[in-house]
Design an enzyme around this catalytic site. Structure first.
Site, PDB file in Angstrom:
ATOM      1  CD  GLU A   1      -3.008   5.540   6.834  1.00 18.59           C
ATOM      2  OE1 GLU A   1      -1.900   5.286   7.311  1.00 18.59           O
ATOM      3  OE2 GLU A   1      -3.229   5.628   5.601  1.00 18.59           O
TER       4      GLU A   1
ATOM      5  CB  SER B   1       5.538  -2.294  12.274  1.00 19.73           C
ATOM      6  OG  SER B   1       5.145  -1.002  12.689  1.00 19.73           O
TER       7      SER B   1
ATOM      8  CD  GLU C   1      -5.430  -1.442   8.652  1.00 15.41           C
ATOM      9  OE1 GLU C   1      -4.402  -1.087   8.076  1.00 15.41           O
ATOM     10  OE2 GLU C   1      -6.439  -0.730   8.751  1.00 15.41           O
TER      11      GLU C   1
ATOM     12  N   GLY D   1       3.000   1.841  11.478  1.00 11.03           N
ATOM     13  CA  GLY D   1       3.952   2.943  11.471  1.00 11.03           C
ATOM     14  C   GLY D   1       4.699   3.139  12.768  1.00 11.03           C
TER      15      GLY D   1
ATOM     16  N   GLY E   1       2.928  -1.344   4.426  1.00 14.23           N
ATOM     17  CA  GLY E   1       2.825   0.092   4.240  1.00 14.23           C
ATOM     18  C   GLY E   1       4.154   0.707   3.855  1.00 14.23           C
TER      19      GLY E   1
ATOM     20  CE  LYS F   1      -0.226   3.291   4.883  1.00 12.90           C
ATOM     21  NZ  LYS F   1      -0.039   3.438   6.343  1.00 12.90           N
TER      22      LYS F   1
ATOM     23  CG  ASN G   1      -1.775   1.227   1.330  1.00 11.02           C
ATOM     24  OD1 ASN G   1      -1.922   1.978   0.364  1.00 11.02           O
ATOM     25  ND2 ASN G   1      -2.354   1.456   2.501  1.00 11.02           N
TER      26      ASN G   1
ATOM     27  CG  HIS H   1      -5.796   1.626   5.528  1.00 11.09           C
ATOM     28  ND1 HIS H   1      -5.308   2.552   6.419  1.00 11.09           N
ATOM     29  CD2 HIS H   1      -4.760   0.800   5.227  1.00 11.09           C
ATOM     30  CE1 HIS H   1      -4.028   2.306   6.643  1.00 11.09           C
ATOM     31  NE2 HIS H   1      -3.666   1.256   5.938  1.00 11.09           N
TER      32      HIS H   1
END
Length: 267
Positions: free
Chosen positions: A111, A225, A179, A185, A246, A19, A17, A109
């Site tokens: 986010e 991660s 996730e 992250g 990610g 992003k 992904n 997702h």
């Protein structure tokens, strides 16, 4: 040893992904280099499927390159609208993605759920839209650190998956991605055991909601991660069928090493 397939004959999926990174020119260069990196005897696309999720503005360039060079890479959109067309400024219809030969689309997702206030109902509508247009939804579920402390492991992801599967036929082709928001992250991934426990619970939901056959066939990914140094541990688990990557998916060598998880020590 990790076999070429997971239990139930599921081919592992490593999904990157991107992003909001890489413009369409950068995406062309990246895809060319990625395909070259994976073009050797140590990797077989029949053993591990590789998918990338560029920004919307890159998709036409990626489609043209992959089609022209006959690259064995799958790709998809990072989101889609629940609507087919109309006065939805800034939205992208599933039929647009289908016309670009996208195989997949990421839905739900963390986010999107957090920054765009996407509810379980919105996510369910987007899953329906993806299936309507022949796209495979990569359905993301996961919990925050606060959720984990308050409700315990798997409770929130299980509830999110149940809500998203309302009305989904048992024959639907979907991918589920666990996730944990607290890991994304952060550099601190879940342990393989933690990921396995949640993924096993999600597979139980698939069996109860769809069918035993659907549960056995559906791939469940871990995301949060993920890197080359920990992917092998996740892939040893029977209910983890790949990874939604990610930040590391933007590092050519690192992402290639994740794809080659079977070469890592002990795998």
């Amino acid at each position: 040893m990790v076999s070429s397939t997971q239990p139930g004959g599921r081919i592992p999926l490593i999904a990157g992904n991107w992003k909001m990174n890489l413009d369409h020119l950068q995406s062309i260069a990246f895809v060319q280099k990625l395909a070259w990196n994976l073009k050797d005897a140590s990797h077989s696309y029949s053993d591990v499927e590789v998918a990338i999720f560029p920004p919307f503005t890159d998709l036409r360039s990626v489609q043209t390159l992959i089609s022209a060079d006959k690259l064995e890479l799958a790709y998809g959109g990072q989101d889609l609208s629940a609507a087919d067309s109309g006065a939805y400024t800034g939205e992208i219809s599933g039929q647009f993605l289908a016309k670009l030969d996208c195989a997949y689309v990421i839905i739900g997702h963390s986010e999107r759920r957090t920054m765009h206030n996407e509810t379980d109902e919105v996510v369910a509508a987007k899953v329906a839209a993806a299936l309507k247009h022949g796209l495979v939804p990569v359905l993301c579920v996961g919990e925050t650190a606060e959720d984990l402390e308050k409700f315990g492991p798997s409770a929130v992801p299980v509830a999110q998956l149940k809500a998203a599967l309302v009305g989904v036929p048992s024959t639907a082709n979907i991918v589920v991605a666990y996730e944990p928001v607290w890991a994304i992250g952060s550099g601190q991934a879940a342990t393989p055991e933690q990921a396995e426990n949640v993924c096993a619970a999600l597979r139980t939901v698939l069996a109860e909601t769809l069918s035993d056959e659907a549960a056995a066939a559906t791939r469940i990914l871990y995301g949060g991660s993920v890197k080359s140094g920990n992917i092998a541990g996740f892939m040893r688990e029977p209910n983890v069928d790949g990874a939604l990557v990610g930040g590391a998916s933007l590092d050519l060598d690192e992402f290639s090493a994740i794809v080659r998880f079977k070469k890592h020590v002990g795998v």
